[in-house]
Structure formats: structure tokens, C-alpha cells
Design an enzyme around this catalytic site. Structure first.
Site, PDB file in Angstrom:
ATOM      1  N   GLU A   1     -19.843  21.472 -15.695  1.00  0.00           N
ATOM      2  CA  GLU A   1     -20.111  20.102 -16.154  1.00  0.00           C
ATOM      3  C   GLU A   1     -19.225  19.107 -15.413  1.00  0.00           C
ATOM      4  O   GLU A   1     -19.643  17.991 -15.098  1.00  0.00           O
ATOM      5  CB  GLU A   1     -19.876  20.006 -17.665  1.00  0.00           C
ATOM      6  CG  GLU A   1     -20.941  20.747 -18.452  1.00  0.00           C
ATOM      7  CD  GLU A   1     -20.589  20.919 -19.929  1.00  0.00           C
ATOM      8  OE1 GLU A   1     -21.473  20.747 -20.753  1.00  0.00           O
ATOM      9  OE2 GLU A   1     -19.426  21.218 -20.248  1.00  0.00           O
TER      10      GLU A   1
ATOM     11  N   ASN B   1      -2.405  -2.377  12.938  1.00  0.00           N
ATOM     12  CA  ASN B   1      -3.862  -2.243  12.915  1.00  0.00           C
ATOM     13  C   ASN B   1      -4.345  -1.007  13.677  1.00  0.00           C
ATOM     14  O   ASN B   1      -5.197  -0.260  13.179  1.00  0.00           O
ATOM     15  CB  ASN B   1      -4.525  -3.501  13.488  1.00  0.00           C
ATOM     16  CG  ASN B   1      -4.195  -4.738  12.674  1.00  0.00           C
ATOM     17  OD1 ASN B   1      -3.575  -4.626  11.612  1.00  0.00           O
ATOM     18  ND2 ASN B   1      -4.581  -5.907  13.155  1.00  0.00           N
TER      19      ASN B   1
ATOM     20  N   LYS C   1     -18.157  29.243 -29.461  1.00  0.00           N
ATOM     21  CA  LYS C   1     -18.599  28.565 -28.244  1.00  0.00           C
ATOM     22  C   LYS C   1     -17.843  29.000 -26.998  1.00  0.00           C
ATOM     23  O   LYS C   1     -16.664  29.285 -27.022  1.00  0.00           O
ATOM     24  CB  LYS C   1     -18.418  27.049 -28.392  1.00  0.00           C
ATOM     25  CG  LYS C   1     -19.312  26.464 -29.462  1.00  0.00           C
ATOM     26  CD  LYS C   1     -20.576  25.896 -28.903  1.00  0.00           C
ATOM     27  CE  LYS C   1     -20.320  24.513 -28.353  1.00  0.00           C
ATOM     28  NZ  LYS C   1     -21.516  23.865 -27.919  1.00  0.00           N
TER      29      LYS C   1
ATOM     30  N   GLN D   1      -7.719  -2.381   3.798  1.00  0.00           N
ATOM     31  CA  GLN D   1      -6.703  -1.528   3.156  1.00  0.00           C
ATOM     32  C   GLN D   1      -7.309  -0.789   1.948  1.00  0.00           C
ATOM     33  O   GLN D   1      -6.789   0.213   1.499  1.00  0.00           O
ATOM     34  CB  GLN D   1      -5.524  -2.408   2.724  1.00  0.00           C
ATOM     35  CG  GLN D   1      -4.391  -1.641   2.074  1.00  0.00           C
ATOM     36  CD  GLN D   1      -3.127  -2.470   1.988  1.00  0.00           C
ATOM     37  OE1 GLN D   1      -2.437  -2.653   2.986  1.00  0.00           O
ATOM     38  NE2 GLN D   1      -2.841  -3.007   0.816  1.00  0.00           N
TER      39      GLN D   1
ATOM     40  N   SER E   1       0.821  -1.227   0.000  1.00  0.00           N
ATOM     41  CA  SER E   1       0.000   0.000   0.000  1.00  0.00           C
ATOM     42  C   SER E   1       0.849   1.269   0.000  1.00  0.00           C
ATOM     43  O   SER E   1       0.307   2.372  -0.084  1.00  0.00           O
ATOM     44  CB  SER E   1      -0.980  -0.006   1.176  1.00  0.00           C
ATOM     45  OG  SER E   1      -0.288  -0.185   2.395  1.00  0.00           O
TER      46      SER E   1
ATOM     47  N   TYR F   1      -9.600  -6.691  12.405  1.00  0.00           N
ATOM     48  CA  TYR F   1      -8.981  -6.202  11.177  1.00  0.00           C
ATOM     49  C   TYR F   1      -8.918  -7.298  10.114  1.00  0.00           C
ATOM     50  O   TYR F   1      -8.618  -8.450  10.399  1.00  0.00           O
ATOM     51  CB  TYR F   1      -7.561  -5.681  11.463  1.00  0.00           C
ATOM     52  CG  TYR F   1      -6.873  -5.188  10.206  1.00  0.00           C
ATOM     53  CD1 TYR F   1      -7.089  -3.896   9.750  1.00  0.00           C
ATOM     54  CD2 TYR F   1      -6.045  -6.029   9.459  1.00  0.00           C
ATOM     55  CE1 TYR F   1      -6.493  -3.446   8.574  1.00  0.00           C
ATOM     56  CE2 TYR F   1      -5.445  -5.593   8.290  1.00  0.00           C
ATOM     57  CZ  TYR F   1      -5.677  -4.297   7.846  1.00  0.00           C
ATOM     58  OH  TYR F   1      -5.095  -3.848   6.691  1.00  0.00           O
TER      59      TYR F   1
ATOM     60  N   THR G   1     -40.655  24.326 -11.637  1.00  0.00           N
ATOM     61  CA  THR G   1     -40.912  22.957 -11.178  1.00  0.00           C
ATOM     62  C   THR G   1     -41.076  22.153 -12.462  1.00  0.00           C
ATOM     63  O   THR G   1     -41.593  22.681 -13.456  1.00  0.00           O
ATOM     64  CB  THR G   1     -42.197  22.852 -10.311  1.00  0.00           C
ATOM     65  OG1 THR G   1     -43.309  23.245 -11.114  1.00  0.00           O
ATOM     66  CG2 THR G   1     -42.134  23.739  -9.078  1.00  0.00           C
ATOM     67  N   HIS G   2     -40.602  20.943 -12.457  1.00  0.00           N
ATOM     68  CA  HIS G   2     -40.611  20.100 -13.676  1.00  0.00           C
ATOM     69  C   HIS G   2     -39.889  20.792 -14.827  1.00  0.00           C
ATOM     70  O   HIS G   2     -40.194  20.556 -15.990  1.00  0.00           O
ATOM     71  CB  HIS G   2     -42.043  19.765 -14.118  1.00  0.00           C
ATOM     72  CG  HIS G   2     -42.932  19.303 -13.002  1.00  0.00           C
ATOM     73  ND1 HIS G   2     -43.014  17.982 -12.623  1.00  0.00           N
ATOM     74  CD2 HIS G   2     -43.735  19.992 -12.158  1.00  0.00           C
ATOM     75  CE1 HIS G   2     -43.858  17.879 -11.596  1.00  0.00           C
ATOM     76  NE2 HIS G   2     -44.295  19.082 -11.295  1.00  0.00           N
TER      77      HIS G   2
ATOM     78  N   SER H   1     -14.374  25.901 -27.961  1.00  0.00           N
ATOM     79  CA  SER H   1     -14.417  24.684 -28.751  1.00  0.00           C
ATOM     80  C   SER H   1     -13.285  24.735 -29.760  1.00  0.00           C
ATOM     81  O   SER H   1     -12.968  25.799 -30.293  1.00  0.00           O
ATOM     82  CB  SER H   1     -15.764  24.581 -29.464  1.00  0.00           C
ATOM     83  OG  SER H   1     -15.643  23.781 -30.620  1.00  0.00           O
TER      84      SER H   1
ATOM     85  N   LYS I   1      -8.688   3.351   1.505  1.00  0.00           N
ATOM     86  CA  LYS I   1      -7.967   4.621   1.380  1.00  0.00           C
ATOM     87  C   LYS I   1      -8.082   5.333   0.045  1.00  0.00           C
ATOM     88  O   LYS I   1      -8.409   6.525  -0.002  1.00  0.00           O
ATOM     89  CB  LYS I   1      -6.489   4.402   1.702  1.00  0.00           C
ATOM     90  CG  LYS I   1      -6.275   4.091   3.155  1.00  0.00           C
ATOM     91  CD  LYS I   1      -4.838   3.806   3.463  1.00  0.00           C
ATOM     92  CE  LYS I   1      -4.769   3.041   4.765  1.00  0.00           C
ATOM     93  NZ  LYS I   1      -5.445   1.708   4.671  1.00  0.00           N
TER      94      LYS I   1
ATOM     95  N   ASN J   1     -18.046  27.216 -23.349  1.00  0.00           N
ATOM     96  CA  ASN J   1     -18.727  26.107 -22.676  1.00  0.00           C
ATOM     97  C   ASN J   1     -18.533  26.132 -21.159  1.00  0.00           C
ATOM     98  O   ASN J   1     -17.442  26.451 -20.681  1.00  0.00           O
ATOM     99  CB  ASN J   1     -18.195  24.774 -23.219  1.00  0.00           C
ATOM    100  CG  ASN J   1     -18.458  24.623 -24.701  1.00  0.00           C
ATOM    101  OD1 ASN J   1     -19.489  25.085 -25.200  1.00  0.00           O
ATOM    102  ND2 ASN J   1     -17.523  24.017 -25.410  1.00  0.00           N
TER     103      ASN J   1
HETATM  104  N1  ARG Z   1      -1.447  -1.256   5.085  1.00  0.00           N
HETATM  105  C1  ARG Z   1      -2.402  -1.748   6.008  1.00  0.00           C
HETATM  106  C2  ARG Z   1      -3.749  -1.051   5.790  1.00  0.00           C
HETATM  107  O1  ARG Z   1      -3.757  -0.033   5.210  1.00  0.00           O
HETATM  108  C3  ARG Z   1      -1.972  -1.500   7.417  1.00  0.00           C
HETATM  109  C4  ARG Z   1      -2.467  -2.480   8.390  1.00  0.00           C
HETATM  110  C5  ARG Z   1      -1.850  -3.803   8.130  1.00  0.00           C
HETATM  111  N2  ARG Z   1      -2.165  -4.753   9.137  1.00  0.00           N
HETATM  112  C6  ARG Z   1      -1.971  -6.053   8.969  1.00  0.00           C
HETATM  113  N3  ARG Z   1      -2.279  -6.821   9.943  1.00  0.00           N
HETATM  114  N4  ARG Z   1      -1.500  -6.545   7.878  1.00  0.00           N
HETATM  115  O2  ARG Z   1      -4.776  -1.519   6.182  1.00  0.00           O
END
Ligand code: ARG
Length: 460
Positions: free
Chosen positions: A290, A110, A283, A322, A22, A317, A155-156, A277, A325, A285
Site C-alpha cells: 500500500e 551557477n 489481520k 534552487q 539551501s 540561471y 480485464t475490467h 492491526s 533539489k 495487512n
Molecule cells: N544554491 C544555489 C542553487 O541551488 C546555487 C546557485 C546560486 N547561484 C546564484 N547566482 N545565486 O541553485
């Protein structure tokens, strides 16, 4: 073999690294990870895991890393570490040798990742509050300089009743105020620190969790270690806040795209927020608007994606998490960009008040007024509605507005109609008659606008 080397005889496959690592995206959490590590080193030193001098060395090294992180000087690409947590720990060990190997005592990635990500979300939500306030201010200023503009309300997508332009602005201000209060609620709810929850069951070292929480800027510690390491509600709530706010932005964008169309022609947008454009020289735009509308897809997708990821996960966990994110990082970034560009677009709006008024007069937007007039003359509303409808039909047949019909013509539909009817069919009159709280009349609109102007003065 990195973090778990002892038990393994073979290294990871390249494909495993690709699915598992990660660091390519969680590097964004570097400064949160280092700050968390500094506080952790203090906590375990206090619990007797290392001496005060050892802790100071660790803290000094981590502080150097923090400066590098904040200046974007950490060389992640040269690293073979799996994630930001192992990256920071490895950098510490490289500098301090065995002493660096003490930092992870009693801690797990974790509780670490849960802490880092909460810190990141909190910081970004605080910034997003400022972005939301900026949009609110842009709308307030635009409403203030265009106080007298009246345009059709729909409306509409059919012309319904005329409204003041500031009334339209204040409608979106209400939405952004709710977005702000949603973020503020979330900031209160998520103000708990997971650090000290270990892998899932807590830690055996006598650390002070309340102190850790406060040192990291949280109000209190999370109360259950299993929940602390596996809770991602705050990410989901953040994504819901982002999605709802993007939905508001997209509706505003859609209104403005229509107002800016050749057909409506109510507003023009600044050159800085529109594009031309490559083929059609005439144009201009509304691309920014948008894109605000378009970017909703990925933000809503991130909310949906994480809900599906979290569904049915057993405690505590799991590596699935993971996946929390990238979507959140992207959603926060897009939301921020869209709020900022929305402020710029609003700042650039030029209204064509004549065109707005003209459109507001067309489409028989005063037919309700005609009916209300008859009600005042003692006719029940349903009957009055019917009479007004017949008058509209007659006017349509003659291709005229209601007020262009002569008094004898109008009186064919009701003898209650007198020549005082023409005054109530006037645009300003019928708008300002809606002087009820929340209505589009001058009185409620200017009172609400004054409130916003006062708040803007105070910076909120
Ligand atoms: N890179 C992991 C995550 O974002 C961190 C936690 C990893 N924990 C584990 N027991 N492998 O979730």
C-alpha cells in the site's frame, strides 16, 4: 555578508535567510562539490591562475574535507553559510587564508551547482539501475519456482482468460526492463559537464573543458554556457523515470494486494513485509504494497512541481531553480526504498496453486475456447461467439461450469459439438494453446523465462 559582501551595506534579514538558504538540504551535495572543486583547482592552475604548489595545498585541504564529507563529519549545523558551495569555500579559506580565496576564480555557483547536481544524479541513477535489476531478479525467481501455477487473468477486474503465473511476472519484468533502458538512455544524454560555463557566458581563463569533463567522469563538456547553467532537463527526466517506474511498482502492488485479499486468496505475504492491526488480532495487512502505491503521489508531485518551476524561466540561471533539489532528493530516496521493499515482498510470496487454478476455472474463462472450437468446426467466429454466449447463459442458469453440461445439452446450441469438446475446455489445454510469441502458453512463457534466468546468471 558572505559571498557578495562588497556591494552590500546591510546584512540579510532572518526571513530572507529562511527563504534563500539551501545548506539545510544541498549539504547532500558536499562530496560532489568538493570533487568538482579539486578538478577546478587543477584546471585554473594549469591556466596560470596559481602555482602548482598552491594548487597542491588546495587539493590536500579539499581532500581532507572530502574524507570528512564521506564520513558524515562536516558540521553543517554550526555553519552560517548559505549553501554547500559557500560552505566548502569557507572551510577552505578558514584553513588556507588568502590562498583559499583563489579557488573561485573564473567559476560561478551557477556552473558549480549544475555540475554537482549532475554528478549526484548520475551516481544515484547508477545505484537505481541495480535496484531495478534486483526487482527483475526477484520476479524471475518467483516465476521459476511457480512455473506451473495458473491463475485468472483479468480485464475490467473481471476474470477474462487464465494465464500462467510466470506470464504475470514476465509482464512486470518487461516494464522494469523499460525502466532500466530509460535510465540508461538518460545517463547517456546527461553525460555532459557544465563546469567552465561560468555564471552564464563562459570563462575568460584558458581552461581545458574536455579535460575537466573527463576528470569528473563525464564524456564531454556542455556545448553552450547559457544552456549549461540553466538546463534541468536531466532532473525532469530523472523524475519522469522515477514516476514511470513508481507507476509500474504501484500497478504490481495493486495486483498483489488483490491476490492477497481474502476474496482472491491466491498468495500470502511474509510476516516481515506485512503488519498487524492494533484492534483486530486476525489481520495481516499488505502495508508495504500500500505504501508503494501511496508514495507515487509525492514522486509524481515532484515531477509536476519542477515542470511548473521551470516553465517560462528566462535564460539563464534564476534562483527559482534552487527548488529543483528537494523534490528530486526525495523522489530518488522513495524510489530506491520502494524498489528494495518490492524485491523483499516478491521474495516472500507464497502461492496457493489450488486456489489459483480453482479461480481460473470459474467465471467461464473457457468461453473463448468454446467459440474457437466452433470456428475450427467451420462456424464463422461471430456466430460461434453467439453460440458460446448462449451456452454460458445456460450454464449460469444451472450454476455450473460449461464443461459440466452434458453433450446433448451442448448440442442443443450446435450440432457441430462432439465429445472432443471437453478436452479443449480443460485449463492446461486452453492456456498452452496460446503458444504464439508473447502468449501465455508453456512454450513462449518458458522460453522468455529461460532468457531471464540466463540474464540473471550473468548478473544483468
Ligand atoms: N544554491 C544555489 C542553487 O541551488 C546555487 C546557485 C546560486 N547561484 C546564484 N547566482 N545565486 O541553485
Amino acid at each position: 555578508m558572505g559571498l557578495w559582501g562588497g556591494r552590500f551595506q546591510q546584512g540579510s534579514s532572518n526571513m530572507f535567510r529562511q527563504v534563500n538558504d539551501s545548506l539545510p538540504f544541498d549539504r547532500i551535495l558536499a562530496s560532489q562539490d568538493i570533487r568538482g572543486s579539486i578538478i577546478w583547482s587543477k584546471a585554473i592552475a594549469k591556466a596560470g591562475v596559481m602555482s602548482a604548489q598552491e594548487q597542491e595545498k588546495i587539493e590536500a585541504t579539499l581532500n581532507k574535507l572530502l574524507i570528512k564529507a564521506e564520513n558524515d563529519e562536516l558540521d553543517f549545523d554550526a555553519s552560517s553559510e548559505e549553501d554547500i558551495h559557500s560552505f566548502v569555500e569557507a572551510a577552505l579559506i578558514e584553513e588556507l587564508g588568502d590562498l583559499g580565496r583563489k579557488l573561485h576564480t573564473g567559476r560561478s555557483r551557477n556552473d558549480q551547482v549544475a555540475t554537482d547536481f549532475r554528478l549526484w544524479c548520475k551516481e544515484h541513477l547508477e545505484n537505481l539501475l541495480q535496484d531495478l535489476v534486483k526487482v527483475k531478479h526477484a520476479l524471475t525467481k518467483s516465476a521459476d519456482v511457480n512455473r506451473e501455477v495458473i491463475l485468472p487473468g483479468y480485464t475490467h477486474l473481471q476474470r477474462a482468460q487464465p494465464v500462467r503465473y510466470p506470464h504475470w511476472c514476465l509482464a512486470y519484468i518487461e516494464m522494469f526492463k523499460r525502466d532500466i533502458s530509460r535510465v540508461q538512455d538518460l545517463l547517456i544524454r546527461m553525460d555532459q559537464c557544465p563546469l567552465g560555463s561560468g555564471a552564464l557566458a563562459g570563462t575568460v581563463y584558458a581552461i581545458d573543458r574536455q579535460e575537466i569533463a573527463e576528470q569528473l567522469g563525464f564524456k564531454s563538456p556542455c556545448l553552450n554556457s547559457l544552456d549549461a547553467v540553466s538546463d534541468r532537463d536531466y532532473v525532469l527526466e530523472l523524475l519522469f523515470c522515477a514516476s514511470t517506474s513508481m507507476m509500474h511498482l504501484s500497478r504490481m502492488a495493486e495486483d498483489l494486494i488483490f491476490f492477497n485479499s481474502g476474496e482472491a486468496g491466491f498468495i500470502t505475504l511474509g510476516d516481515a513485509v506485512t503488519s498487524g492491526s492494533s484492534l483486530m488480532p486476525q489481520k495481516k495487512n499488505p502495508d508495504a504494497l500500500e505504501l508503494i502505491r501511496g508514495k507515487c503521489g509525492r514522486v509524481f508531485g515532484s515531477l509536476q512541481g519542477l515542470l511548473v518551476t521551470m516553465k517560462g524561466l528566462p535564460l539563464a540561471y534564476n534562483k527559482d531553480m534552487q527548488e529543483d533539489k528537494e523534490g528530486a532528493f526525495d523522489a530518488v530516496n522513495q524510489w530506491h526504498i520502494c524498489l528494495c521493499i518490492a524485491s523483499e515482498v516478491i521474495d516472500s510470496i507464497q502461492l496457493d496453486s489450488e486456489r489459483c487454478a480453482q479461480a481460473a476455472r470459474q467465471g467461464y474463462a473457457n468461453a473463448t475456447e468454446m467459440a474457437d472450437y466452433l470456428v475450427e468446426k467451420g462456424i464463422p467466429f461471430r456466430t460461434a461467439h453467439d453460440i458460446s454466449g448462449q451456452i454460458v447463459l445456460a450454464a449460469i442458469e444451472q450454476n455450473k461450469p460449461i464443461e459440466a453440461l452434458s453433450l446433448p445439452e451442448l448440442q442443443q446450441y450446435s450440432d457441430k459439438i462432439q465429445d472432443d469438446v471437453y478436452a479443449i475446455l480443460e485449463l492446461d489445454y486452453l492456456v498452452d494453446k496460446r503458444s504464439i510469441l508473447g502468449g501465455t502458453g508453456a512454450q513462449p512463457v518458458f522460453t522468455a523465462l529461460q532468457n531471464e534466468l540466463d540474464q540473471m546468471q550473468q548478473g544483468s
